[in-house]
Design an enzyme around this catalytic site. Sequence first.
Site, PDB file in Angstrom:
ATOM      1  N   SER A  83       0.841  -1.200   0.000  1.00  0.00           N
ATOM      2  CA  SER A  83       0.000   0.000   0.000  1.00  0.00           C
ATOM      3  C   SER A  83       0.873   1.247   0.000  1.00  0.00           C
ATOM      4  CB  SER A  83      -0.898  -0.002   1.236  1.00  0.00           C
ATOM      5  OG  SER A  83      -1.647   1.203   1.285  1.00  0.00           O
ATOM      6  N   HIS A 130      -0.150  -0.943  -4.717  1.00  0.00           N
ATOM      7  CA  HIS A 130      -1.528  -0.534  -4.393  1.00  0.00           C
ATOM      8  C   HIS A 130      -1.569   0.963  -4.143  1.00  0.00           C
ATOM      9  CE1 HIS A 130      -5.602  -1.333  -2.729  1.00  0.00           C
ATOM     10  NE2 HIS A 130      -5.318  -0.371  -1.891  1.00  0.00           N
ATOM     11  N   ASP A 139      -4.086   4.022  -3.100  1.00  0.00           N
ATOM     12  CA  ASP A 139      -5.394   4.448  -2.596  1.00  0.00           C
ATOM     13  C   ASP A 139      -5.672   5.857  -3.069  1.00  0.00           C
ATOM     14  OD1 ASP A 139      -4.440   2.636   0.189  1.00  0.00           O
ATOM     15  OD2 ASP A 139      -6.212   2.179  -0.984  1.00  0.00           O
ATOM     16  N   HIS A 178      -7.031   1.610  -6.143  1.00  0.00           N
ATOM     17  CA  HIS A 178      -8.242   1.452  -5.316  1.00  0.00           C
ATOM     18  C   HIS A 178      -8.922   2.804  -5.211  1.00  0.00           C
ATOM     19  CE1 HIS A 178      -9.741   0.571  -0.911  1.00  0.00           C
ATOM     20  NE2 HIS A 178     -10.745   0.671  -1.762  1.00  0.00           N
ATOM     21  N   GLY A 223      -9.900   4.540   4.441  1.00  0.00           N
ATOM     22  CA  GLY A 223      -9.469   5.932   4.552  1.00  0.00           C
ATOM     23  C   GLY A 223      -8.154   6.138   5.246  1.00  0.00           C
ATOM     24  N   ASP A 255      -7.839  -5.693   2.109  1.00  0.00           N
ATOM     25  CA  ASP A 255      -7.206  -4.389   2.262  1.00  0.00           C
ATOM     26  C   ASP A 255      -7.556  -3.802   3.623  1.00  0.00           C
ATOM     27  OD1 ASP A 255      -7.387  -1.306   0.254  1.00  0.00           O
ATOM     28  OD2 ASP A 255      -6.289  -1.841   2.080  1.00  0.00           O
ATOM     29  N   GLY A 256      -6.531  -3.772   4.493  1.00  0.00           N
ATOM     30  CA  GLY A 256      -6.766  -3.157   5.810  1.00  0.00           C
ATOM     31  C   GLY A 256      -6.353  -4.070   6.938  1.00  0.00           C
ATOM     32  N   GLY A 290       0.190  -2.893   4.345  1.00  0.00           N
ATOM     33  CA  GLY A 290       0.522  -1.527   4.770  1.00  0.00           C
ATOM     34  C   GLY A 290       1.336  -1.535   6.041  1.00  0.00           C
TER      35      GLY A 290
HETATM   36  C1  DX5 Z   1      -7.030   1.691   4.067  1.00  0.00           C
HETATM   37  C2  DX5 Z   1      -5.941   1.566   3.057  1.00  0.00           C
HETATM   38  C3  DX5 Z   1      -4.862   0.562   3.153  1.00  0.00           C
HETATM   39  C4  DX5 Z   1      -4.401  -0.116   4.365  1.00  0.00           C
HETATM   40  C5  DX5 Z   1      -3.129   0.382   4.997  1.00  0.00           C
HETATM   41  O1  DX5 Z   1      -7.997   2.531   3.498  1.00  0.00           O
HETATM   42  O2  DX5 Z   1      -6.606   1.210   1.843  1.00  0.00           O
HETATM   43  O3  DX5 Z   1      -3.848   0.968   2.351  1.00  0.00           O
HETATM   44  O4  DX5 Z   1      -5.335  -0.184   5.360  1.00  0.00           O
HETATM   45  O5  DX5 Z   1      -2.521  -0.688   5.642  1.00  0.00           O
HETATM   46  P1  DX5 Z   1      -2.632  -0.950   7.220  1.00  0.00           P
HETATM   47  O6  DX5 Z   1      -4.074  -1.123   7.534  1.00  0.00           O
HETATM   48  O7  DX5 Z   1      -1.810  -2.218   7.458  1.00  0.00           O
HETATM   49  O8  DX5 Z   1      -2.017   0.258   7.917  1.00  0.00           O
HETATM   50 ZN    ZN Z   2      -6.731   0.362  -0.553  1.00  0.00          ZN
END
Ligand code: DX5
Ligand code: ZN
Length: 239
Positions: free
Chosen positions: A16, A41, A43, A74, A150, A183-184, A205
């Site tokens: 991410s 990825h 966002d 995304h 988000g 994702d998340g 991420g």
């Molecule tokens: C959430 C994002 C992600 C992701 C980040 O909207 O789309 O990129 O959650 O990674 P984490 O959750 O591991 O910090």
């Molecule tokens: Zn995402």
Amino acid sequence: MTGKHAEQPIVRLSPSMMCADMLNLERAVRELEAIGADMLHFDIMDARFTPNMPLGFETLRAVRSITTLPFDVHLMVMDNDFFVEQIAAIGAEYVSVHVESATHLDRTLTQIRRLGMRAGAALNPATPPSRIAYILQRLDFVMLMTVNPGYAGQALVPAALRKIGDMRALLDHAHLDIPIAVDGNVSFANIPDMVALGADILVCGTSSLFSPDGDLGANTARVREAVRAGLARRLRAEG
Ligand code: DX5
Ligand code: ZN
């Protein structure tokens, strides 16, 4: 594809990029290439569908100019059709749009494919798998949010975990061998469950690849070990 019916199912890593070092993005891309990331990825948020805006078109364009890694974009926006056109002009391989913001979802998914990209439906944690029941043939993948979209660094929504298995069952029932992305909070601890339940693409991420607990190399090894554990459980469950 998922490789679900292959001997060894394939699980791909999609780091991410909102979690990467924004002040050293090219270095981050080179490091991700070196550890074998399967795609990147991105966002893209409009600060309306989700109350954040971490990355923009110029960042995407700049990274596009320095790497051939596939882009997994995304979209967390209200005007999907506008953003799909912009992303296609920059160049991406995968684009997911949220079913919650898509007024004309069937048309938007068709537009993504017409522009030469693979089309995905993204579902927030509270959205049931049935929301894609009438657009299955328009899909190249499904993106399940396992946190509320988000922000990075959030905790898994527990019910979203169960949804991975429910979505896999729905796709299998429709004889659709398309991948499920998650994702998340795709964390070292959550990955085995996610993969065992059917996750094929991991958006990694701050919970895994970009975890402050280790460097990228060590984090990658931990992710791959967690994937192996999840695949072993999946194969046992499939018998
Ligand atoms: C959430 C994002 C992600 C992701 C980040 O909207 O789309 O990129 O959650 O990674 P984490 O959750 O591991 O910090
Ligand atoms: Zn995402």
